[in-house]
Write a protein that holds these residues in place. Structure first.
Motif, PDB file in Angstrom:
ATOM      1  N   HIS A  87       0.802  -1.224   0.000  1.00 58.76           N
ATOM      2  CA  HIS A  87       0.000   0.000   0.000  1.00 58.76           C
ATOM      3  C   HIS A  87       0.833   1.271   0.000  1.00 58.76           C
ATOM      4  O   HIS A  87       0.338   2.319  -0.413  1.00 58.76           O
ATOM      5  N   SER A  90       2.679   1.422  -3.742  1.00 63.60           N
ATOM      6  CA  SER A  90       1.772   1.814  -4.813  1.00 63.60           C
ATOM      7  C   SER A  90       1.274   3.242  -4.631  1.00 63.60           C
ATOM      8  O   SER A  90       0.604   3.771  -5.513  1.00 63.60           O
ATOM      9  N   ASN A  92      -0.958   4.015  -2.501  1.00 61.30           N
ATOM     10  CA  ASN A  92      -2.356   3.919  -2.084  1.00 61.30           C
ATOM     11  C   ASN A  92      -2.576   4.549  -0.705  1.00 61.30           C
ATOM     12  O   ASN A  92      -3.500   5.331  -0.492  1.00 61.30           O
ATOM     13  N   ILE A 186      -4.865  -3.616  -5.902  1.00 58.53           N
ATOM     14  CA  ILE A 186      -5.428  -2.392  -5.316  1.00 58.53           C
ATOM     15  C   ILE A 186      -6.500  -1.821  -6.236  1.00 58.53           C
ATOM     16  O   ILE A 186      -7.569  -1.398  -5.792  1.00 58.53           O
ATOM     17  N   LYS A 187      -6.184  -1.859  -7.537  1.00 59.64           N
ATOM     18  CA  LYS A 187      -7.175  -1.392  -8.503  1.00 59.64           C
ATOM     19  C   LYS A 187      -8.325  -2.392  -8.492  1.00 59.64           C
ATOM     20  O   LYS A 187      -8.110  -3.588  -8.589  1.00 59.64           O
ATOM     21  N   ASN A 191     -12.032  -0.057  -1.121  1.00 60.39           N
ATOM     22  CA  ASN A 191     -11.272   0.472   0.002  1.00 60.39           C
ATOM     23  C   ASN A 191     -12.221   0.780   1.155  1.00 60.39           C
ATOM     24  O   ASN A 191     -13.006   1.719   1.114  1.00 60.39           O
TER      25      ASN A 191
END
Lengths: 222, 754
Positions: A87, A90, A92, A186-187, A191
């Protein structure tokens, strides 16, 4: 006194009788129906978030009470954990922190790794790692003895908590719904923290208040 | 093999290098190596293994992802527990070929600090069935491609993965691959067997005031029938959060069923609870004694485990259970003793004085005695039915459990106070209701009203007896609650009979009545005096309430008492008035009475009481705290202390248990006892059952008790604690711990761990 017995007003006589009856019946039945006991969980959704005091990476002392009236995010971290790297590598987590800061949300990154364990850092190093990663927490809290972590029952890195303006816990669990180390996941992931913060901002109840946290175990002192 | 074979596959099998490789591969397969480590890190080497050397159209075979895990590292089960990630296999298969889900071997519970993970050490086999379609060309080899990924952890975690390929030649007949077929068969043998008995689970609400966070959960398996020496089991839930991995799991048995009591996690199960139950989980995974079954339990709404769910097996040796007749006798005796308890004595005395009035009228007396007995029995029967029903519903309850409800305590305080007012002469409760008017004050010869009054007096006596657990009753009632319901009911009724017996004897044996003093004006004074034990009882109940529900509830119940006094005064006033004034007074009396009851019940009906923490409770008992430092009881703490060889003294108590309070004041808070404990390094654990606490209920259950007090002393290294009597004296306690030599230089033990 007994001679008045027969003169007793009928209303109250009946009431007294009914009261006595009710009390006796209550004795046998109330126990089954009136359990009002509640568990005292360490951290539970809808309950006041466990209070804590901890040193920041800058050496100051901060308490949860300092942020009364604000929305607070707690993020457990360990910079060497692959799930944390997913996380941060990236971007994020940093993006979440930036959005949160923009909304006036307090973001506290907590490090509960014990000395000698993975992820244990002291103040300067913690600041350097955060700086290198471009992280934007309001504070980094050092919790080497695991007091804060245990109070919240933090199990994994990352493990995320959101505290509402009223000081009650509104979210605890994973950062999203893809429990992997693969940044490609993640994509397309939901979330949970972003969703919880959006719900709080809109004064809605948080739709998914408790989810499965995923990641490395918090490296507590054994 | 995989890289080269992947290349070969890409070119098709018709090229000759591929044929050569195929030949070599087949040879190697037949020679016994079904797979190559496709990737080996320093932590894990992974390979694919099949139990067949060839594929046949329409056939199926087993393939395993084998992970060889380095010493000290572990990978994860399908539910990884508190952290971690399950191993995954993403198959890439030719059209029509189907690989099933992973068949997981029974995992181990792997503690890490305060967390527990579910996973594997050593070698982990992830078994999968592969099915080949009917129309598979006979000359086409099958290439299985698997992208495996896993997380491997020690003190740190490393995500790893491997692309594995296994190529099997096609053949008309399936050719087993002897060596790998053997190991795969062995691995399959170790898979958890499907459980063919009945599995149910019963969730239980959290205990208030206890340390058990989250919800209690009891899993019951009928028909598993493990050997007697199996003392431990661990249930691994399929779903994350269904069971708290950290919570201890305690195994008990009752005829034909095993019960496993633990704590639900943050996502308690809904209607079903699926997972793997491992017997003797501490054994090595390949130990045949470590049996595992895969099961799906359904939520149990009605049927109760016949035994004592949740009674700890490992920590506790079950005390000798009394036989039925002994239990009946003890219950009877306990009931008799209840008569002289401060809560019952005033009520009984009033009844006894009623006997004096009617000494001449034998028939009325007998009717009254029988009605009184009926009242006691009906009330005790109702309580027993409630207890049995709650127990059946999986609740952890015991004698006196009603007093764990603050609303009940408040109502009791109000009731006892109102009775006291009546005895003080503030008002007279209708004779036909409570029985005093007719029997004590001689309210006329109407036998019907007198009988009804006696019935209610009996019920009242049983009600006010609730807080006074007499000795002998603990054992008998504990026994009762572990028995089928007719036996349980019989024991309770024996208790009721004991309670009713003195009055019954008085009314049926004219001789005994003649022994009593002659009636006279002294009776009115005695009656008024007897109000004071009731006021004391009320004061004590208010104190209990203050511990259970805090100052707000105390204020509410005190106001309720004032309202009750007002209602009583108005009632008496109305009796002296007539007409409209009487109606006004009557209405006001009614309003005040209703308000009083509402106030006593209402504040706690919705709001959760403040469960007293041990600290709070102890703060209210400075005398105890200053002398003997107590730690709150928990199984975790008890197990830890016993593991380190410390002697442990356990006191299970409750604020509403008079016997407990007396024992604490007279025996446990003495300086000599504190000194004896300190000298011997005895750790003093105190379980406060004022509010419900499932852990304490389980400990009580384990000793066949259903109520407090219970005093246990565990000498170091002993599995069998000494059970102390329910009435303690200083010397009983000191004698009990006296066999232990004093530890020099370890005088701070109790303080240090407190």
């Amino acid at each position: 006194m007994m001679s008045r017995n027969t003169l007793m007003p009928p209303q109250c006589h009946a009431v007294a009788r009914r009261l006595a009856f009710t009390l006796l019946l209550a004795a046998a039945t109330i126990a089954g129906s009136a359990w009002t006991g509640q568990a005292v969980a360490a951290a539970a959704i809808g309950e006041p978030a466990p209070p804590f005091t901890a040193k920041t990476a800058g050496g100051e002392t901060r308490s949860l009470a300092d942020y009364a009236g604000k929305v607070v995010v707690l993020e457990w971290t360990n910079h060497d954990c692959p799930y944390v790297r997913k996380h941060y590598g990236s971007g994020n987590m940093q993006a979440l922190q930036k959005d949160a800061a923009g909304d006036g949300v307090v973001w506290l990154t907590v490090i509960s790794s014990a000395p000698g364990e993975q992820g244990y850092v002291q103040g300067e190093e913690a600041k350097r790692i955060a700086g290198d990663a471009g992280a934007r927490p309001s504070e980094i809290l050092l919790d080497p003895d695991g007091t804060v972590g245990r109070a919240y029952g933090a199990k994994t890195t990352p493990h995320m908590y959101v505290i509402g303006r009223d000081g009650r816990l509104v979210y605890m669990g994973g950062i999203d719904d893809r429990p992997t180390t693969d940044p490609d996941d993640i994509k397309g992931a939901t979330n949970h923290v972003a969703a919880a913060l959006a719900d709080v901002a809109a004064d809605r109840p948080v739709a998914s208040p408790s989810t499965r946290p995923y990641g490395c175990s918090v490296k507590y002192r054994s | 093999m995989d890289e080269s074979m992947r290349g070969a596959a890409g070119n098709g099998v018709t090229t000759w290098p591929a044929r050569v490789l195929l030949l070599i591969a087949t040879l190697l397969l037949v020679l016994g190596t079904a797979a190559w480590p496709a990737r080996a890190s320093e932590r894990v080497s992974a390979s694919l293994v099949a139990d067949t050397a060839t594929v046949t159209p329409g056939g199926s075979f087993w393939v395993a992802l084998r992970l060889d895990i380095a010493e000290g590292w572990h990978t994860y089960w399908r539910n990884p527990g508190d952290s971690g990630e399950p191993t995954r296999i993403d198959w890439e298969l030719p059209e029509g070929v189907v690989a099933g889900d992973i068949h997981w071997p029974a995992p181990e519970a792997i503690p890490y600090g305060p967390l527990v993970n579910f996973g594997y050490h050593g070698t982990a086999w992830h078994l999968v069935t592969v099915t080949v379609p009917e129309d598979w060309p006979e000359d086409r080899p099958l290439e299985l491609r698997a992208a495996a990924s896993w997380l491997v952890c020690k003190d740190i975690c490393v995500p790893e993965g491997a692309d594995l390929t296994l190529r099997l030649p096609a053949a008309n007949v399936s050719m087993p691959q002897p060596a790998s077929a053997t190991v795969l068969a062995a691995a399959r043998e170790r898979l958890p067997a499907a459980f063919d008995g009945r599995a149910t689970f019963a969730p239980q609400p959290a205990g208030a005031g206890g340390e058990a966070a989250g919800n209690q959960l009891v899993l019951t398996l009928a028909g598993l029938d493990p050997p007697d020496e199996v003392t431990a089991a661990y249930f691994f839930p399929d779903a994350w959060g269904a069971v708290d991995p950290v919570a201890p799991q305690r195994l008990t048995r009752s005829d034909g069923a095993v019960h496993l009591a633990t704590v639900a996690g943050s996502e308690p199960p809904g209607e079903t609870l699926a997972g793997v139950l491992v017997l003797e989980p501490e054994r090595a995974p390949d130990d045949p004694g470590r049996r595992a079954v895969v099961l799906e339990a359904t939520r149990d709404q009605a049927a109760a485990p016949a035994g004592t769910p949740g009674a700890p097996a490992s920590a506790v040796t079950v005390g000798a259970a009394p036989g039925l007749f002994v239990a009946l006798g003890l219950a009877l005796l306990g009931g008799l003793i209840l008569n002289v308890m401060p809560c019952v004595f005033p009520v009984l005395s009033i009844k006894a004085m009623g006997v004096l009035r009617h000494a001449s009228d034998r028939r009325t007396l007998r009717l009254s005695g029988l009605s009184y007995t009926a009242g006691v029995l009906v009330f005790v029967g109702l309580v027993a039915a409630a207890l049995i029903a709650l127990k059946a519903a999986g609740q952890e309850v015991g004698w006196g459990f009603q007093l764990q409800s603050p609303a009940f305590v408040a109502v009791m305080a109000l009731l006892v106070f109102t009775l006291g007012l009546s005895l003080s002469g503030v008002f007279s409760i209708g004779g036909s209701v409570m029985g005093w008017g007719s029997s004590f004050a001689g309210g006329g010869g109407d036998g019907g009203g007198g009988a009804r009054g006696s019935f209610f007096t009996g019920a009242l006596a049983a009600l006010v007896a609730t807080p006074c657990t007499a000795p002998f009753m603990g054992v008998a009632l504990g026994f009762a609650l572990t028995q089928p319901w007719p036996v349980a009911l019989a024991v309770f009724l024996a208790l009721g009979l004991g309670l009713a017996l003195p009055y019954l004897a008085l009314t049926f044996l004219p001789g005994t009545a003649r022994l009593l003093p002659r009636p006279g004006p002294w009776m009115e004074r005695v009656k008024q005096f007897l109000a004071f034990p009731l006021y004391v009882t009320a004061a004590w109940l208010v104190w209990v309430l203050s511990l259970q529900a805090g100052a707000g509830a105390v204020f509410a119940v005190l106001v309720a008492m004032v309202l009750a006094a007002l209602a009583a005064w108005l009632l008496d006033l109305a009796q002296g008035l007539a007409g409209a004034r009487r109606s006004v007074a009557g209405t006001a009396c009614l309003a005040a009475g209703v308000a009083a009851v509402a106030l006593a019940v209402w504040p706690r009906a919705g709001a959760s009481p403040l469960p007293p923490t041990q600290a709070e409770t102890d703060a209210n008992r400075p005398a105890v705290d200053a002398r003997l430092a107590a730690e709150p009881f928990s199984f975790a703490r008890l197990d830890a202390l016993r593991a380190e060889g410390a002697p442990v003294f356990i006191n299970l108590t409750a604020a509403w248990c008079i016997t407990c309070q007396v024992n604490e004041r007279l025996a446990l808070s003495s300086a000599r006892v504190a000194e004896a404990f300190r000298e011997r390094g005895i750790v003093y654990l105190k379980g406060d059952w004022t509010n419900r606490d499932p852990e304490i209920s389980r400990l009580l259950d384990g000793f066949g008790r259903s109520g407090v007090p219970l005093y246990l002393f565990y000498p170091p290294g002993s599995d069998r604690p000494e059970i102390l009597p329910q009435f303690l004296t200083e010397s009983i306690v000191i004698d009990a711990v006296g066999s232990l030599p004093a530890v020099a230089g370890d005088t701070d033990r109790t303080k240090g761990s407190g």
